[in-house]
Design a protein around this motif. Structure first.
Motif, mmCIF file in Angstrom:
data_model
loop_
_atom_site.group_PDB
_atom_site.id
_atom_site.type_symbol
_atom_site.label_atom_id
_atom_site.label_comp_id
_atom_site.label_asym_id
_atom_site.label_seq_id
_atom_site.Cartn_x
_atom_site.Cartn_y
_atom_site.Cartn_z
ATOM 1 N N VAL A 273 55.541 18.968 66.256
ATOM 2 C CA VAL A 273 54.167 19.473 66.337
ATOM 3 C C VAL A 273 54.184 20.680 67.268
ATOM 4 C CG1 VAL A 273 51.778 18.984 66.953
ATOM 5 C CG2 VAL A 273 53.195 17.182 65.941
ATOM 6 N N TYR A 274 53.979 21.858 66.688
ATOM 7 C CA TYR A 274 54.003 23.074 67.484
ATOM 8 C C TYR A 274 52.593 23.647 67.566
ATOM 9 C CZ TYR A 274 55.118 27.730 69.182
ATOM 10 O OH TYR A 274 55.165 28.880 69.930
ATOM 11 N N ALA A 275 52.065 23.746 68.780
ATOM 12 C CA ALA A 275 50.744 24.329 69.016
ATOM 13 C C ALA A 275 50.926 25.712 69.613
ATOM 14 C CB ALA A 275 49.923 23.452 69.954
ATOM 15 N N ASP A 276 50.346 26.692 68.982
ATOM 16 C CA ASP A 276 50.469 28.066 69.453
ATOM 17 C C ASP A 276 49.935 28.180 70.875
ATOM 18 O OD1 ASP A 276 50.798 30.859 69.449
ATOM 19 O OD2 ASP A 276 48.689 31.110 68.938
ATOM 20 N N PRO A 277 50.758 28.571 71.845
ATOM 21 C CA PRO A 277 50.293 28.626 73.240
ATOM 22 C C PRO A 277 49.313 29.766 73.499
ATOM 23 C CG PRO A 277 52.529 29.464 73.079
ATOM 24 C CD PRO A 277 52.187 28.923 71.728
ATOM 25 N N GLU A 278 49.235 30.750 72.593
ATOM 26 C CA GLU A 278 48.298 31.845 72.780
ATOM 27 C C GLU A 278 46.887 31.484 72.339
ATOM 28 O OE1 GLU A 278 49.752 35.232 70.761
ATOM 29 O OE2 GLU A 278 51.544 35.469 72.001
ATOM 30 N N SER A 279 46.749 30.345 71.666
ATOM 31 C CA SER A 279 45.453 29.924 71.150
ATOM 32 C C SER A 279 44.946 28.733 71.956
ATOM 33 C CB SER A 279 45.568 29.528 69.672
ATOM 34 O OG SER A 279 46.112 30.575 68.905
ATOM 35 N N PRO A 280 43.628 28.527 71.973
ATOM 36 C CA PRO A 280 43.096 27.331 72.642
ATOM 37 C C PRO A 280 43.669 26.057 72.023
ATOM 38 C CG PRO A 280 41.336 28.884 72.148
ATOM 39 C CD PRO A 280 42.547 29.387 71.452
ATOM 40 N N ARG A 281 43.864 25.048 72.848
ATOM 41 C CA ARG A 281 44.440 23.792 72.377
ATOM 42 C C ARG A 281 43.372 22.991 71.644
ATOM 43 N NH1 ARG A 281 47.095 19.924 76.782
ATOM 44 N NH2 ARG A 281 44.892 19.718 77.343
ATOM 45 N N VAL A 282 43.685 22.570 70.415
ATOM 46 C CA VAL A 282 42.718 21.840 69.597
ATOM 47 C C VAL A 282 43.055 20.351 69.481
ATOM 48 C CG1 VAL A 282 42.016 23.850 68.254
ATOM 49 C CG2 VAL A 282 44.003 22.517 67.519
ATOM 50 N N LEU A 283 44.224 19.939 69.962
ATOM 51 C CA LEU A 283 44.605 18.524 69.943
ATOM 52 C C LEU A 283 44.718 18.037 71.382
ATOM 53 C CD1 LEU A 283 47.416 18.358 67.210
ATOM 54 C CD2 LEU A 283 44.968 17.960 66.927
ATOM 55 N N ASP A 284 43.987 16.972 71.703
ATOM 56 C CA ASP A 284 44.136 16.411 73.044
ATOM 57 C C ASP A 284 45.385 15.528 73.077
ATOM 58 O OD1 ASP A 284 43.463 14.011 71.818
ATOM 59 O OD2 ASP A 284 41.356 14.143 72.412
ATOM 60 N N THR A 285 45.674 14.954 74.228
ATOM 61 C CA THR A 285 46.908 14.169 74.401
ATOM 62 C C THR A 285 46.941 12.961 73.481
ATOM 63 O OG1 THR A 285 46.990 14.877 76.714
ATOM 64 C CG2 THR A 285 48.330 12.971 76.098
ATOM 65 N N ARG A 286 45.814 12.277 73.371
ATOM 66 C CA ARG A 286 45.768 11.080 72.521
ATOM 67 C C ARG A 286 46.012 11.445 71.066
ATOM 68 N NH1 ARG A 286 42.224 9.117 69.267
ATOM 69 N NH2 ARG A 286 40.679 10.689 69.892
ATOM 70 N N GLN A 287 45.371 12.516 70.589
ATOM 71 C CA GLN A 287 45.542 12.925 69.194
ATOM 72 C C GLN A 287 46.973 13.379 68.937
ATOM 73 O OE1 GLN A 287 42.475 15.914 69.086
ATOM 74 N NE2 GLN A 287 40.996 14.548 68.110
ATOM 75 N N ARG A 288 47.568 14.046 69.889
ATOM 76 C CA ARG A 288 48.936 14.515 69.710
ATOM 77 C C ARG A 288 49.901 13.338 69.649
ATOM 78 N NH1 ARG A 288 50.918 19.712 70.777
ATOM 79 N NH2 ARG A 288 53.201 19.807 70.911
ATOM 80 N N GLU A 289 49.710 12.354 70.518
ATOM 81 C CA GLU A 289 50.576 11.174 70.482
ATOM 82 C C GLU A 289 50.395 10.415 69.175
ATOM 83 O OE1 GLU A 289 49.511 9.001 73.940
ATOM 84 O OE2 GLU A 289 50.621 10.297 75.340
ATOM 85 N N ARG A 290 49.154 10.274 68.741
ATOM 86 C CA ARG A 290 48.885 9.607 67.465
ATOM 87 C C ARG A 290 49.568 10.336 66.307
ATOM 88 N NH1 ARG A 290 47.597 5.228 64.330
ATOM 89 N NH2 ARG A 290 46.278 5.834 62.555
ATOM 90 N N LEU A 291 49.530 11.673 66.322
ATOM 91 C CA LEU A 291 50.166 12.446 65.257
ATOM 92 C C LEU A 291 51.680 12.262 65.295
ATOM 93 C CD1 LEU A 291 49.678 14.400 62.939
ATOM 94 C CD2 LEU A 291 49.773 16.289 64.573
ATOM 95 N N HIS A 292 52.271 12.198 66.459
ATOM 96 C CA HIS A 292 53.716 11.951 66.562
ATOM 97 C C HIS A 292 54.086 10.590 65.978
ATOM 98 C CE1 HIS A 292 53.974 15.344 69.474
ATOM 99 N NE2 HIS A 292 55.211 15.427 69.006
ATOM 100 N N GLU A 293 53.273 9.580 66.260
ATOM 101 C CA GLU A 293 53.549 8.245 65.718
ATOM 102 C C GLU A 293 53.486 8.257 64.197
ATOM 103 O OE1 GLU A 293 50.718 5.680 67.488
ATOM 104 O OE2 GLU A 293 51.549 5.816 69.533
ATOM 105 N N ARG A 294 52.473 8.935 63.644
ATOM 106 C CA ARG A 294 52.337 8.966 62.181
ATOM 107 C C ARG A 294 53.506 9.716 61.553
ATOM 108 N NH1 ARG A 294 47.287 7.899 60.142
ATOM 109 N NH2 ARG A 294 48.489 7.710 58.211
ATOM 110 N N ILE A 295 53.942 10.773 62.191
ATOM 111 C CA ILE A 295 55.076 11.538 61.664
ATOM 112 C C ILE A 295 56.344 10.688 61.686
ATOM 113 C CG2 ILE A 295 56.585 13.513 62.134
ATOM 114 C CD1 ILE A 295 54.107 15.054 63.037
#
Length: 683
Positions: free
Chosen positions: A300-322
């Motif tokens: 999961v790569y989030a562009d560091p130049e852009s505002p973050r749209v996934l919080d920590t919980r959502q990012r962890e959930r996405l990692h689990e699903r992947i």
């Protein structure tokens, strides 16, 4: 014994007090932790700019000028030294950010957050896209706001970011008072409609320049030759001798063509349609390499130049699903790219093309999900997994790919929830027998020459050559016609116009009833006086007889208010035809557009209604024939309209307003006489 007892009592009390203090301290620590948690938590639907500002602050710590790698077609990375050179001219520490224009970011807030994390005073400038979007000074005194205003209003929108920043720096160097005055003047000019002209032209403008060049290149020399030939023939007919050699006219035409061909590239000297410099291959591959390197560390790569749209919980959930999908039957790796797609990027905003480039750089098959944090769109591309690539690319629900109304209103476009729903869709997606991949997308437009204008002597230059020749022929014909007309006027012995010409100019289109009564009585009286006591039964007699039949033999009836307007018009036509016959002329037909115009000179198909294209073959006078040829739509305005039978009915053309003898006018005077006699019962 007492001493021991006393000591024991003190120790127990102290322990109790310490325990109470510990509980209070623990409670305070818990409250502080909760406060910190709520302070750092991101509300649902909101974006988090802490990562963005921290990343940008780190880049400015390395170099005070940071140019994003996401704009290679508009602002290549290779232009960073030019921005740095200009930044040094401000005279104060200057920190410049050149970023894509993102709708979810606030420029002033972003600069403030970057300043706080960098911890250095100076002039902070943000360029979004092509303009100086925001400028703020901390700890230094410079006219930042005035400079940004001047750059906004003095330059056209296509000036480009480098020219915009150059203007900004120029105003900063002028100092506060001059900068403020210049900013106010720029506002006034813009408010008064003084918007600066564009600096560059587009391909359509170049096509127009090419067309004009081609037209002039053939039209002007050919017009010189044709006009000179016509003048020479006129002089030969008049007996004048030739005064110039034969080679002068062709030589002048050739010199004119050469002058046009040499001057046009100097006048139309633009070669590019944009201020953007051509990017280098390194500029075009920089972002792909950055994203690919990030995906090798984290799917999961989030562009560091852009505002973050996934919080920590959502990012962890996405990692689990992947992880679950990778271990499932027929599953595999999933790479999520939270990167904005702009027309200025290396892929020109094509998410599939960007995913293909990243896949080639990563070197691993899988499902590549491109989620744009700016507009919220999601594109899914399958590279090498046993999934139906067509369904993934084109068969996803719109709620996943584009979002719904709630997603549009949320700052983060609800990408966390939609990506989770996308993983559910992938889990349920049917598997195929063999790995599949999407079709190879077409390559992005070449960035090296996409802003180049076509050559001047190309595109519409060739049609312009033919149009110029045709225009020269047409214009020479017009000149010859005007010359002949002027000569005819000069040779015209009688300056007074013919009666028919005078009638066509003075006869009203919508005559009043009183005008018709006066004219009918005057014309018929004149015919009677001119006829006198002649005993002849020629055309003049037939006309007089028919006119008197219309008035029941009473000349004074023409002046009575009860007489029908159509009858009065017929009397006028017959009386004028009779007078012409007595003077030796012949009047077979009168103008069918307006019988009051007098004799007709021919027949012509004319429009009889302003609505539609209905036409009638009518005899016309000279003026109406000219109008019918040069301006056909003007004929309906020249039609004779009889006075309304009663107030409020409106005027109508004479041939629609009556079924009496007047309807025979378009068929000739003789037919009108017969019609009158048939109506009166005279044979």
């Amino acid at each position: 014994m007492r001493a021991v007892t006393t000591n024991s009592t003190w120790t127990a009390g102290t322990w109790a007090r310490d325990m109470g203090r510990a509980r209070v301290l623990g409670l305070l620590l818990a409250l502080c932790s909760l406060a910190a948690l709520f302070a750092t938590a991101t509300p649902a639907g909101a974006v988090d700019t802490t990562t963005q500002s921290s990343y940008l602050a780190d880049r400015l710590r390395e170099n005070p000028v940071y140019v994003s790698d996401q704009l290679p077609r508009e602002v290549p990375l290779s232009t960073a030294p030019d921005f740095a050179r200009l930044a040094k001219k401000t005279g104060v520490p200057t920190y410049l950010l050149v970023l894509p224009m993102l709708s979810s970011s606030d420029g002033r807030q972003l600069l403030g957050a970057v300043h706080d994390r960098l911890g250095r005073d100076g002039l902070y400038v943000l360029i979004e896209g092509t303009d100086v979007a925001q400028a703020t000074a901390w700890g230094v005194r410079v006219p930042a706001e005035a400079a940004a205003t001047v750059a906004l209003y003095e330059l056209p929108y296509d000036a480009g970011p480098l020219r915009s920043f150059e203007c900004f720096v120029e105003v900063i160097a002028q100092g506060g008072p001059k900068a403020a005055a210049r900013a106010e003047a720029a506002r006034e000019r813009f408010r008064d409609g003084g918007e600066p002209a564009e600096m560059y032209i587009g391909p359509s403008d170049r096509n127009n320049q090419s067309f004009l060049t081609g037209s002039l290149l053939t039209g002007v020399p050919l017009l010189i030759v044709l006009t000179a030939g016509y003048v020479r023939r006129r002089r030969r007919r008049s007996g004048a001798r030739r005064r110039v050699p034969r080679w002068v006219v062709p030589g002048a035409a050739v010199l004119t063509a050469a002058a046009i061909a040499l001057t046009a590239p100097v006048v139309f000297d633009q070669t590019t349609s944009s201020a953007a410099r051509p990017p280098t291959p390194a500029d075009l591959s920089a972002r792909v390499e950055r994203v690919a390197a990030g995906l090798k560390q984290d799917p999961v790569y989030a562009d560091p130049e852009s505002p973050r749209v996934l919080d920590t919980r959502q990012r962890e959930r996405l990692h689990e699903r992947i992880s679950d999908f990778r271990r499932s039957d027929g599953g595999g790796p999933v790479f999520v790219l939270l990167v904005p797609q702009t027309p200025e990027s290396e892929a020109a905003g094509d998410a599939e093309l960007f995913a293909a480039a990243v896949h080639a750089k990563v070197g691993r098959d899988g499902v590549y999900v491109v989620a744009d944090p700016d507009d919220g769109t999601i594109d899914v591309v399958n590279h090498g997994l046993r999934l139906d690539s067509g369904r993934l690319s084109f068969g996803l629900p719109d709620s996943l790919t584009f979002g719904d109304s709630k997603a549009d209103e949320a700052d983060d476009h609800l990408l966390g929830e939609r990506l989770d729903a996308l993983m559910t869709h992938l889990d349920k997606a049917p598997r195929t027998d063999r790995p599949q991949s999407v079709y190879t997308p077409p390559a992005a437009p070449s960035a090296a020459h996409e802003n180049d204008l076509p050559p001047l002597f190309a595109t519409d230059f060739w049609p312009g050559l033919f149009v110029g020749a045709f225009a020269a022929l047409l214009l020479s014909g017009v000149v010859a016609g005007l010359t002949w007309g002027v000569g005819s006027l000069l040779r015209w012995r009688s300056p007074a116009p013919e009666p028919t010409d005078r009638l066509s100019r003075t006869a009203p289109t919508e005559p009043s009833a009183s005008y018709l009564r006066r004219t009918a009585h005057a014309e018929l009286t004149a015919l009677t006086r001119e006829f006198g006591s002649r005993d002849e039964h020629g055309p003049a007699w037939d006309h007089l007889d028919a006119a008197m039949l219309l008035l029941d033999g009473d000349l004074d009836r023409a002046r009575q208010s009860g007489t029908d307007p159509a009858t009065l018009v017929a009397v006028i036509v017959l009386a004028r035809a009779g007078r012409a016959a007595l003077s030796g002329g012949t009047t077979d037909r009168c103008c069918g557009v307006n019988p009051l115009h007098g004799p007709a000179v021919g027949r012509h198909h004319v429009r009889v209604s302003a609505e539609g294209a209905a036409r009638r073959l009518l005899p016309v006078c000279e003026a109406c024939r000219t109008t019918a040829i040069a301006h056909p739509s003007g004929i309906p305005d020249r039609l004779l309209k009889l006075p309304a039978p009663s107030p409020g009915d409106g005027s109508l053309p004479y041939y629609d307003a009556t079924d009496g003898p007047l309807t025979a006018v378009p068929h000739g005077i003789a037919r009108l006489v017969d019609k009158v006699r048939e109506t009166a019962g005279v044979h």
